[in-house]
Design a protein around this motif. Structure first.
Motif, PDB file in Angstrom:
ATOM      1  N   LEU A   1      28.556 -26.338  56.270  1.00  0.00           N
ATOM      2  CA  LEU A   1      28.900 -25.178  54.602  1.00  0.00           C
ATOM      3  C   LEU A   1      29.030 -26.001  53.267  1.00  0.00           C
ATOM      4  O   LEU A   1      28.987 -25.593  52.366  1.00  0.00           O
ATOM      5  CB  LEU A   1      29.459 -23.994  54.440  1.00  0.00           C
ATOM      6  CG  LEU A   1      29.154 -22.997  53.611  1.00  0.00           C
ATOM      7  CD1 LEU A   1      28.868 -22.341  52.884  1.00  0.00           C
ATOM      8  CD2 LEU A   1      30.531 -22.598  53.466  1.00  0.00           C
ATOM      9  N   GLU A   2      29.757 -26.643  53.964  1.00  0.00           N
ATOM     10  CA  GLU A   2      30.488 -27.700  53.488  1.00  0.00           C
ATOM     11  C   GLU A   2      29.426 -28.738  52.782  1.00  0.00           C
ATOM     12  O   GLU A   2      29.518 -28.975  51.229  1.00  0.00           O
ATOM     13  CB  GLU A   2      31.344 -28.235  54.093  1.00  0.00           C
ATOM     14  CG  GLU A   2      32.586 -29.406  52.663  1.00  0.00           C
ATOM     15  CD  GLU A   2      34.005 -29.729  53.059  1.00  0.00           C
ATOM     16  OE1 GLU A   2      34.543 -30.782  52.860  1.00  0.00           O
ATOM     17  OE2 GLU A   2      34.625 -29.953  54.541  1.00  0.00           O
ATOM     18  N   ARG A   3      28.093 -29.343  52.903  1.00  0.00           N
ATOM     19  CA  ARG A   3      27.433 -30.720  53.302  1.00  0.00           C
ATOM     20  C   ARG A   3      26.660 -29.540  52.394  1.00  0.00           C
ATOM     21  O   ARG A   3      26.130 -30.404  51.039  1.00  0.00           O
ATOM     22  CB  ARG A   3      27.432 -31.025  54.053  1.00  0.00           C
ATOM     23  CG  ARG A   3      27.992 -31.761  55.334  1.00  0.00           C
ATOM     24  CD  ARG A   3      27.437 -32.133  56.374  1.00  0.00           C
ATOM     25  NE  ARG A   3      25.943 -31.208  57.464  1.00  0.00           N
ATOM     26  CZ  ARG A   3      27.295 -31.236  58.560  1.00  0.00           C
ATOM     27  NH1 ARG A   3      28.145 -31.071  58.904  1.00  0.00           N
ATOM     28  NH2 ARG A   3      25.909 -30.485  59.128  1.00  0.00           N
ATOM     29  N   THR A   4      26.145 -28.443  52.489  1.00  0.00           N
ATOM     30  CA  THR A   4      24.928 -27.661  51.613  1.00  0.00           C
ATOM     31  C   THR A   4      26.089 -28.268  50.039  1.00  0.00           C
ATOM     32  O   THR A   4      25.210 -27.542  49.304  1.00  0.00           O
ATOM     33  CB  THR A   4      25.374 -26.065  52.414  1.00  0.00           C
ATOM     34  OG1 THR A   4      24.533 -27.020  54.055  1.00  0.00           O
ATOM     35  CG2 THR A   4      24.005 -25.710  51.405  1.00  0.00           C
ATOM     36  N   GLU A   5      26.731 -27.175  50.262  1.00  0.00           N
ATOM     37  CA  GLU A   5      27.298 -27.842  48.873  1.00  0.00           C
ATOM     38  C   GLU A   5      27.806 -28.771  48.629  1.00  0.00           C
ATOM     39  O   GLU A   5      27.071 -29.104  47.145  1.00  0.00           O
ATOM     40  CB  GLU A   5      28.424 -26.703  48.789  1.00  0.00           C
ATOM     41  CG  GLU A   5      28.602 -25.018  49.516  1.00  0.00           C
ATOM     42  CD  GLU A   5      30.416 -24.100  49.368  1.00  0.00           C
ATOM     43  OE1 GLU A   5      31.885 -25.239  49.740  1.00  0.00           O
ATOM     44  OE2 GLU A   5      29.815 -23.438  49.036  1.00  0.00           O
ATOM     45  N   THR A   6      27.691 -29.906  48.786  1.00  0.00           N
ATOM     46  CA  THR A   6      27.255 -31.264  48.044  1.00  0.00           C
ATOM     47  C   THR A   6      26.409 -31.399  47.817  1.00  0.00           C
ATOM     48  O   THR A   6      26.184 -31.662  46.576  1.00  0.00           O
ATOM     49  CB  THR A   6      28.416 -31.719  49.277  1.00  0.00           C
ATOM     50  OG1 THR A   6      29.738 -31.464  49.706  1.00  0.00           O
ATOM     51  CG2 THR A   6      28.503 -33.854  48.492  1.00  0.00           C
ATOM     52  N   LEU A   7      25.415 -30.896  49.019  1.00  0.00           N
ATOM     53  CA  LEU A   7      23.876 -31.757  48.287  1.00  0.00           C
ATOM     54  C   LEU A   7      23.749 -30.627  47.397  1.00  0.00           C
ATOM     55  O   LEU A   7      22.617 -30.882  46.419  1.00  0.00           O
ATOM     56  CB  LEU A   7      23.310 -31.263  49.452  1.00  0.00           C
ATOM     57  CG  LEU A   7      23.486 -32.115  51.193  1.00  0.00           C
ATOM     58  CD1 LEU A   7      22.541 -31.538  51.887  1.00  0.00           C
ATOM     59  CD2 LEU A   7      22.991 -33.631  50.623  1.00  0.00           C
TER      60      LEU A   7
END
Length: 383
Positions: A144-150
């Motif tokens: 979820l953290e990577r998806t939000e960063t992207l």
């Protein structure tokens, strides 16, 4: 010569024998009063009117002979239910059922906690499930953290964020379930985390309680027995030699022991289980009660109709009263306002008549209403 001397000796011994000793009787009755000389009660016209005394006559009665036998109140076949445990488990109850207590249909009796299957390394598996769920949760949070960063750099989509958020929520739920299972395994490793309600299938009275709260039971173990007491039967052991003399289609009269005939109830014949006692030579007959208040196991007196007719006497049923010893009496009218007691033996009831085996002669006038009040004037209070 020897015979003569012996005879003379015997005569002399008999003459010198002491006189027989008279024995005092063990009991004596002073001033015995036969029933024919019982006290007479005299009432004034005003007293008779105040008590509402009315009279009736002893009449001839022709009807079926009655045979009185002992009986027992029983629960009809199929009206007694034994509840069993559907699965193996531990029995719990907020209030433990008690024998003799009344229950309603659908009433909660027990709560059964099923026993979980016993597997090897149960605690180790529970710990592994917790660790796996926590690892899955950590991976979901990282995703979820990577998806939000992207998404912030405009390289990801809103849909990817939603899918990652849902995966994290599912992972958290798996962690909570795994931790709860681990706590359950540590406290009660053999119990499941579900509860089963055991309810009464129909209303009645608890006949037997076969378990106690906290007891572990196997599947199919009996828990409690409920007897339906709305419709009770009477079991009468009839001597086999008298079966042919009884009217199998006539109703019976059931009377509690120690209670006057006024408490009698009618019962109709029904087909019941085959039963006999070869030692006593009796065959069971069953009758269904149509009225009255009885309890399973209660002993009663049953009056059965015979196929033969008898000529006897009958008095108004309201004329018969019972004393403290249970004896039945009527008051015979000697003249206006003068009465004396007469003992009667009541063998049955025919409508408003009490059928007598012994009593005053036909045509005798007796007190039909007010006999109990007259009896109260004959004795002081307390008799």
């Amino acid at each position: 010569m020897r015979v003569c001397v012996s005879g003379i000796a015997l005569v002399l011994a008999a003459c010198n024998a002491p006189p027989p000793v008279s024995h005092e009787p063990p009991a004596s009755v002073e001033h015995p009063v036969p029933e024919s000389e019982l006290a007479r009660v005299r009432l004034t016209d005003a007293a008779r009117e105040r008590l509402g005394v009315t009279t009736g006559a002893v009449v001839a009665h022709r009807g079926a002979a009655r045979r009185r036998m002992a009986g027992e109140i029983v629960v009809p076949p199929g009206r007694s239910v034994t509840l069993t445990a559907p699965v193996a488990g531990v029995v719990r109850a907020r209030t433990a059922p008690r024998p003799g207590a009344s229950v309603e249909r659908g009433e909660d009796l027990y709560v059964l906690t099923p026993l979980a299957p016993v597997d090897r390394d149960t605690r180790a598996r529970a710990a592994r499930e917790v660790e796996a769920a926590e690892a899955t949760l950590a991976a979901a949070e990282a995703r979820l953290e990577r998806t939000e960063t992207l998404a912030q750099s405009r390289a990801g989509s809103r849909r990817a964020i939603e899918e990652a958020t849902a995966a994290r929520a599912i992972a958290r739920a798996d962690v909570d379930a795994a931790r709860a299972r681990a706590r359950s395994v540590r406290s009660t490793p053999l119990l499941a985390d579900v509860r089963m309600r055991v309810t009464a299938p129909e209303g009645g009275v608890i006949a037997r309680v076969l378990v106690v709260p906290g007891q572990s039971v196997v599947a199919g173990a009996p828990l409690v027995e409920i007897a339906a007491v709305a419709d009770l039967w009477v079991r009468v052991p009839v001597p086999s030699a008298e079966l042919a003399t009884l009217d199998s289609e006539a109703s019976a009269t059931v009377e509690p022991l120690g209670v006057g005939a006024g408490s009698a109830a009618e019962a109709r014949p029904v087909a019941g289980p085959l039963g006999a006692d070869p030692v006593l030579g009796t065959v069971d007959r069953y009758y269904a009660l149509t009225e009255g208040s009885f309890t399973p196991g209660q002993r009663v007196l049953v009056s059965l109709a015979s196929t033969s007719l008898t000529e006897t006497r009958a008095a108004p049923f309201s004329a018969v009263f019972h004393d403290a010893a249970g004896s039945a009496w009527v008051y015979v009218v000697e003249e206006d306002g003068v009465y004396h007691r007469a003992r009667v033996d009541v063998v049955g009831r025919d409508g408003e008549l009490a059928v007598l085996a012994r009593g005053p002669a036909e045509g005798t006038e007796v007190v039909a209403v007010g006999a109990a009040e007259i009896y109260g004037t004959e004795f002081e209070p307390g008799h």
